[in-house]
Write a protein that holds these residues in place. Sequence first.
Motif, PDB file in Angstrom:
ATOM      1  N   ARG A   3       0.844  -1.187   0.000  1.00 54.91           N
ATOM      2  CA  ARG A   3       0.000   0.000   0.000  1.00 54.91           C
ATOM      3  C   ARG A   3       0.887   1.248   0.000  1.00 54.91           C
ATOM      4  O   ARG A   3       1.833   1.357   0.768  1.00 54.91           O
ATOM      5  N   ILE A   4       0.568   2.209  -0.852  1.00 51.46           N
ATOM      6  CA  ILE A   4       1.329   3.447  -0.949  1.00 51.46           C
ATOM      7  C   ILE A   4       0.634   4.505  -0.103  1.00 51.46           C
ATOM      8  O   ILE A   4      -0.569   4.723  -0.225  1.00 51.46           O
ATOM      9  N   THR A   5       1.388   5.155   0.756  1.00 46.08           N
ATOM     10  CA  THR A   5       0.838   6.201   1.600  1.00 46.08           C
ATOM     11  C   THR A   5       1.698   7.458   1.506  1.00 46.08           C
ATOM     12  O   THR A   5       2.871   7.393   1.144  1.00 46.08           O
ATOM     13  N   ALA A   6       1.110   8.581   1.828  1.00 45.44           N
ATOM     14  CA  ALA A   6       1.848   9.839   1.935  1.00 45.44           C
ATOM     15  C   ALA A   6       1.435  10.464   3.251  1.00 45.44           C
ATOM     16  O   ALA A   6       0.316  10.956   3.395  1.00 45.44           O
ATOM     17  N   THR A   7       2.317  10.409   4.206  1.00 47.61           N
ATOM     18  CA  THR A   7       2.030  10.906   5.543  1.00 47.61           C
ATOM     19  C   THR A   7       2.190  12.413   5.591  1.00 47.61           C
ATOM     20  O   THR A   7       3.201  12.954   5.140  1.00 47.61           O
ATOM     21  N   SER A  48       5.610   7.019   0.848  1.00 49.46           N
ATOM     22  CA  SER A  48       6.247   5.789   1.328  1.00 49.46           C
ATOM     23  C   SER A  48       7.041   5.083   0.237  1.00 49.46           C
ATOM     24  O   SER A  48       7.803   4.174   0.507  1.00 49.46           O
ATOM     25  N   VAL A  49       6.876   5.527  -1.013  1.00 46.04           N
ATOM     26  CA  VAL A  49       7.604   4.951  -2.144  1.00 46.04           C
ATOM     27  C   VAL A  49       8.433   6.071  -2.774  1.00 46.04           C
ATOM     28  O   VAL A  49       7.915   7.126  -3.089  1.00 46.04           O
ATOM     29  N   GLY A  50       9.694   5.850  -2.944  1.00 51.01           N
ATOM     30  CA  GLY A  50      10.525   6.865  -3.593  1.00 51.01           C
ATOM     31  C   GLY A  50      10.949   7.970  -2.653  1.00 51.01           C
ATOM     32  O   GLY A  50      10.982   7.805  -1.433  1.00 51.01           O
ATOM     33  N   THR A  72       0.640   9.468 -10.086  1.00 48.35           N
ATOM     34  CA  THR A  72       1.870   9.047 -10.764  1.00 48.35           C
ATOM     35  C   THR A  72       2.193   7.596 -10.467  1.00 48.35           C
ATOM     36  O   THR A  72       3.024   6.999 -11.147  1.00 48.35           O
ATOM     37  N   HIS A  73       1.562   7.021  -9.461  1.00 47.79           N
ATOM     38  CA  HIS A  73       1.817   5.623  -9.101  1.00 47.79           C
ATOM     39  C   HIS A  73       0.857   4.645  -9.779  1.00 47.79           C
ATOM     40  O   HIS A  73       0.992   3.440  -9.621  1.00 47.79           O
ATOM     41  N   LEU A  74      -0.121   5.174 -10.506  1.00 50.91           N
ATOM     42  CA  LEU A  74      -1.077   4.284 -11.163  1.00 50.91           C
ATOM     43  C   LEU A  74      -0.380   3.455 -12.216  1.00 50.91           C
ATOM     44  O   LEU A  74       0.545   3.903 -12.887  1.00 50.91           O
ATOM     45  N   ALA A  75      -0.830   2.220 -12.346  1.00 43.65           N
ATOM     46  CA  ALA A  75      -0.231   1.315 -13.317  1.00 43.65           C
ATOM     47  C   ALA A  75      -0.486   1.834 -14.721  1.00 43.65           C
ATOM     48  O   ALA A  75      -1.577   2.269 -15.055  1.00 43.65           O
TER      49      ALA A  75
END
Length: 81
Positions: A3-7, A48-50, A72-75
């Motif tokens: 799961r991608i999150t942005a805190t 959480s990614v990059g 931007t993370h969508l497949a």
Amino acid sequence: MARITATIRPVHDDAEQTVCTHPVTSTGKPRDPESGCTGRAAYTATCSVGDWTVTRPTRAELEYLRDIHFGTHLAKPTTRT
């Protein structure tokens, strides 16, 4: 897939932009002047990614930018040859 999150965190106005966990007024000033808090100056979001990290003065603006970043993370669709 993880799961991608942005805190989103409130931060102080110091060189390190330390996280502000102190109770503050609606204007960002500390409720307790004895707490050592310099007040909330802005908000920072970290993905959480990059290595995407953004700081903005309002949380609403940052939430908007976070939503755009998630796109931007969508497949990407694959093309058949």
